[in-house]
Design a protein around this motif. Structure first.
Motif, short mmCIF file in Angstrom:
data_model
loop_
_atom_site.label_atom_id
_atom_site.label_comp_id
_atom_site.label_asym_id
_atom_site.label_seq_id
_atom_site.Cartn_x
_atom_site.Cartn_y
_atom_site.Cartn_z
N LEU A 3 28.86 -7.13 12.30
CA LEU A 3 28.78 -5.68 12.42
C LEU A 3 27.37 -5.20 12.10
O LEU A 3 26.84 -4.30 12.77
N VAL A 4 26.73 -5.80 11.14
CA VAL A 4 25.37 -5.43 10.77
C VAL A 4 24.41 -5.77 11.91
O VAL A 4 23.54 -4.97 12.27
N GLN A 5 24.56 -6.93 12.51
CA GLN A 5 23.71 -7.34 13.63
C GLN A 5 23.92 -6.41 14.82
O GLN A 5 22.96 -5.99 15.47
N PHE A 6 25.15 -6.09 15.10
CA PHE A 6 25.46 -5.22 16.23
C PHE A 6 24.87 -3.82 16.00
O PHE A 6 24.26 -3.23 16.88
N THR A 7 25.03 -3.31 14.78
CA THR A 7 24.50 -1.99 14.46
C THR A 7 22.97 -1.99 14.53
O THR A 7 22.36 -1.05 15.06
N SER A 8 22.36 -3.04 14.04
CA SER A 8 20.89 -3.14 14.11
C SER A 8 20.41 -3.19 15.55
O SER A 8 19.44 -2.53 15.92
#
Length: 72
Positions: A3-8
């Protein structure tokens, strides 16, 4: 973690596309400004040509009048 990678990735994409939009707007404004300047220059050139044509017509009329006077 995903989720962090996708949001970034999403935020990075949004930031890059915003830069592109700003550049596109600046390019459009510059193009519009250049077109306005070209239109103004064309208008000035047209006015100058009109004055030259008018002056040539006056000169031709004077020559014609002189030729008619001499022929009488």
């Amino acid at each position: 973690m995903r989720l962090v990678q996708f949001t970034s990735l999403l935020l990075l994409s949004a930031a890059l596309s915003a830069c592109g939009l700003g550049e596109t707007a600046a390019t459009a404004a510059t193009t519009a400004n250049l077109q306005a300047q070209q239109a103004q220059q064309a208008q000035q050139q047209m006015q100058q040509l009109k004055q030259q044509v008018d002056a040539a017509n006056v000169q031709n009329q004077q020559r014609l009048d002189d030729a008619l006077k001499q022929s009488q």
